[in-house]
Design a protein around this motif. Structure first.
Motif, PDB file in Angstrom:
ATOM      1  N   VAL A 203      13.957  -1.188   4.460  1.00 48.54           N
ATOM      2  CA  VAL A 203      12.856  -1.391   5.402  1.00 48.54           C
ATOM      3  C   VAL A 203      11.554  -1.034   4.703  1.00 48.54           C
ATOM      4  CG1 VAL A 203      11.894  -0.658   7.618  1.00 48.54           C
ATOM      5  CG2 VAL A 203      14.369  -0.833   7.329  1.00 48.54           C
ATOM      6  N   PRO A 204      10.504  -1.880   4.803  1.00 47.21           N
ATOM      7  CA  PRO A 204       9.223  -1.551   4.164  1.00 47.21           C
ATOM      8  C   PRO A 204       8.548  -0.374   4.864  1.00 47.21           C
ATOM      9  CG  PRO A 204       8.998  -3.528   5.471  1.00 47.21           C
ATOM     10  CD  PRO A 204      10.456  -3.165   5.471  1.00 47.21           C
ATOM     11  N   ALA A 205       7.706   0.336   4.126  1.00 43.75           N
ATOM     12  CA  ALA A 205       6.990   1.487   4.667  1.00 43.75           C
ATOM     13  C   ALA A 205       5.648   1.046   5.246  1.00 43.75           C
ATOM     14  CB  ALA A 205       6.769   2.514   3.573  1.00 43.75           C
ATOM     15  N   VAL A 206       5.052   1.917   6.061  1.00 47.55           N
ATOM     16  CA  VAL A 206       3.740   1.650   6.641  1.00 47.55           C
ATOM     17  C   VAL A 206       2.705   1.631   5.517  1.00 47.55           C
ATOM     18  CG1 VAL A 206       1.989   2.517   8.249  1.00 47.55           C
ATOM     19  CG2 VAL A 206       4.404   2.690   8.817  1.00 47.55           C
ATOM     20  N   ASP A 207       1.711   0.761   5.614  1.00 42.37           N
ATOM     21  CA  ASP A 207       0.651   0.540   4.626  1.00 42.37           C
ATOM     22  C   ASP A 207       1.189  -0.007   3.305  1.00 42.37           C
ATOM     23  OD1 ASP A 207      -1.348   1.347   6.356  1.00 42.37           O
ATOM     24  OD2 ASP A 207      -1.248   3.433   5.706  1.00 42.37           O
TER      25      ASP A 207
ATOM     26  N   LYS B  84       0.598 -13.010   1.560  1.00 46.66           N
ATOM     27  CA  LYS B  84       0.498 -11.560   1.452  1.00 46.66           C
ATOM     28  C   LYS B  84       0.293 -10.960   2.830  1.00 46.66           C
ATOM     29  CE  LYS B  84      -1.481 -11.623  -3.156  1.00 46.66           C
ATOM     30  NZ  LYS B  84      -2.657 -11.294  -3.968  1.00 46.66           N
ATOM     31  N   ALA B  85       0.945  -9.811   3.057  1.00 46.71           N
ATOM     32  CA  ALA B  85       0.824  -9.129   4.344  1.00 46.71           C
ATOM     33  C   ALA B  85       0.832  -7.629   4.116  1.00 46.71           C
ATOM     34  CB  ALA B  85       1.973  -9.519   5.257  1.00 46.71           C
ATOM     35  N   LYS B  86       0.261  -6.903   5.062  1.00 44.22           N
ATOM     36  CA  LYS B  86       0.242  -5.447   5.007  1.00 44.22           C
ATOM     37  C   LYS B  86       0.896  -4.914   6.271  1.00 44.22           C
ATOM     38  CE  LYS B  86      -2.586  -1.594   3.873  1.00 44.22           C
ATOM     39  NZ  LYS B  86      -3.567  -1.252   2.877  1.00 44.22           N
ATOM     40  N   VAL B  87       1.827  -3.965   6.106  1.00 43.31           N
ATOM     41  CA  VAL B  87       2.555  -3.390   7.233  1.00 43.31           C
ATOM     42  C   VAL B  87       1.622  -2.453   7.991  1.00 43.31           C
ATOM     43  CG1 VAL B  87       4.510  -1.978   7.913  1.00 43.31           C
ATOM     44  CG2 VAL B  87       4.747  -3.576   6.014  1.00 43.31           C
ATOM     45  N   ILE B  88       1.511  -2.673   9.301  1.00 43.40           N
ATOM     46  CA  ILE B  88       0.646  -1.863  10.148  1.00 43.40           C
ATOM     47  C   ILE B  88       1.458  -0.800  10.882  1.00 43.40           C
ATOM     48  CG2 ILE B  88      -0.921  -1.893  12.112  1.00 43.40           C
ATOM     49  CD1 ILE B  88      -1.596  -4.765  11.349  1.00 43.40           C
ATOM     50  N   ARG B  89       2.586  -1.233  11.468  1.00 39.72           N
ATOM     51  CA  ARG B  89       3.347  -0.323  12.329  1.00 39.72           C
ATOM     52  C   ARG B  89       4.819  -0.700  12.293  1.00 39.72           C
ATOM     53  NH1 ARG B  89       0.967  -1.146  17.637  1.00 39.72           N
ATOM     54  NH2 ARG B  89       2.471  -2.802  17.912  1.00 39.72           N
ATOM     55  N   LEU B  90       5.698   0.311  12.432  1.00 41.88           N
ATOM     56  CA  LEU B  90       7.146   0.104  12.505  1.00 41.88           C
ATOM     57  C   LEU B  90       7.665   0.604  13.839  1.00 41.88           C
ATOM     58  CD1 LEU B  90       8.275   1.438   9.017  1.00 41.88           C
ATOM     59  CD2 LEU B  90       8.184  -0.926   9.717  1.00 41.88           C
TER      60      LEU B  90
ATOM     61  N   HIS C  31       5.177  -4.703  12.495  1.00 44.91           N
ATOM     62  CA  HIS C  31       3.926  -5.382  12.828  1.00 44.91           C
ATOM     63  C   HIS C  31       3.099  -5.470  11.559  1.00 44.91           C
ATOM     64  CE1 HIS C  31       4.468  -5.331  17.218  1.00 44.91           C
ATOM     65  NE2 HIS C  31       5.212  -4.284  16.945  1.00 44.91           N
ATOM     66  N   VAL C  32       2.684  -6.704  11.218  1.00 46.50           N
ATOM     67  CA  VAL C  32       1.972  -6.942   9.972  1.00 46.50           C
ATOM     68  C   VAL C  32       0.633  -7.614  10.231  1.00 46.50           C
ATOM     69  CG1 VAL C  32       4.055  -7.123   8.573  1.00 46.50           C
ATOM     70  CG2 VAL C  32       3.106  -9.171   9.598  1.00 46.50           C
ATOM     71  N   ASN C  33      -0.233  -7.501   9.237  1.00 41.67           N
ATOM     72  CA  ASN C  33      -1.522  -8.183   9.234  1.00 41.67           C
ATOM     73  C   ASN C  33      -1.495  -9.142   8.055  1.00 41.67           C
ATOM     74  OD1 ASN C  33      -4.107  -8.953   9.681  1.00 41.67           O
ATOM     75  ND2 ASN C  33      -5.047  -7.063   8.964  1.00 41.67           N
ATOM     76  N   LEU C  34      -1.428 -10.455   8.328  1.00 38.42           N
ATOM     77  CA  LEU C  34      -1.340 -11.463   7.283  1.00 38.42           C
ATOM     78  C   LEU C  34      -2.716 -11.779   6.714  1.00 38.42           C
ATOM     79  CD1 LEU C  34       1.208 -13.930   8.857  1.00 38.42           C
ATOM     80  CD2 LEU C  34       1.586 -12.469   6.891  1.00 38.42           C
ATOM     81  N   GLU C  35      -2.747 -12.071   5.415  1.00 41.32           N
ATOM     82  CA  GLU C  35      -3.971 -12.486   4.764  1.00 41.32           C
ATOM     83  C   GLU C  35      -4.309 -13.899   5.206  1.00 41.32           C
ATOM     84  OE1 GLU C  35      -4.498 -13.546   0.321  1.00 41.32           O
ATOM     85  OE2 GLU C  35      -4.749 -11.375   0.496  1.00 41.32           O
ATOM     86  N   LYS C  36      -5.567 -14.153   5.443  1.00 46.42           N
ATOM     87  CA  LYS C  36      -6.005 -15.465   5.910  1.00 46.42           C
ATOM     88  C   LYS C  36      -5.852 -16.503   4.807  1.00 46.42           C
ATOM     89  CE  LYS C  36      -7.476 -13.926   9.853  1.00 46.42           C
ATOM     90  NZ  LYS C  36      -6.706 -14.122  11.031  1.00 46.42           N
TER      91      LYS C  36
END
Length: 73
Positions: free
Chosen positions: A21-25, A34-40, A51-56
């Motif tokens: 499982v990926p870690a937060v941040d 590319k995406a950054k993990v915000i919350r698990l 919950h991730v934030n995808l690059e535009k």
């Protein structure tokens, strides 16, 4: 093995069966983006919501007929 559900803006984006499982941040790549993990959210031992934030994506600008003519000259 753990099922991970990736969410973007509270909508299901992608599901995947993985060992880790990926870690937060943590920066990850989903479907070539590319995406950054915000919350698990761990629902149970076999299901995790990430919950991730995808690059535009950069949209390509269409070339007009006038610009094509200028390039040919």
């Amino acid at each position: 093995m753990v099922t991970i559900q990736y969410f973007e803006n509270n909508s299901l984006f992608f599901s995947q069966l993985v060992k880790h499982v990926p870690a937060v941040d943590h920066d990850i790549k989903i479907k070539g983006r590319k995406a950054k993990v915000i919350r698990l959210n761990e629902i149970n031992e076999n299901l995790v919501q990430v919950h991730v934030n995808l690059e535009k994506k950069n949209k390509k600008v269409l070339v007009t007929k006038e610009e094509l003519k200028k390039k040919k000259k």
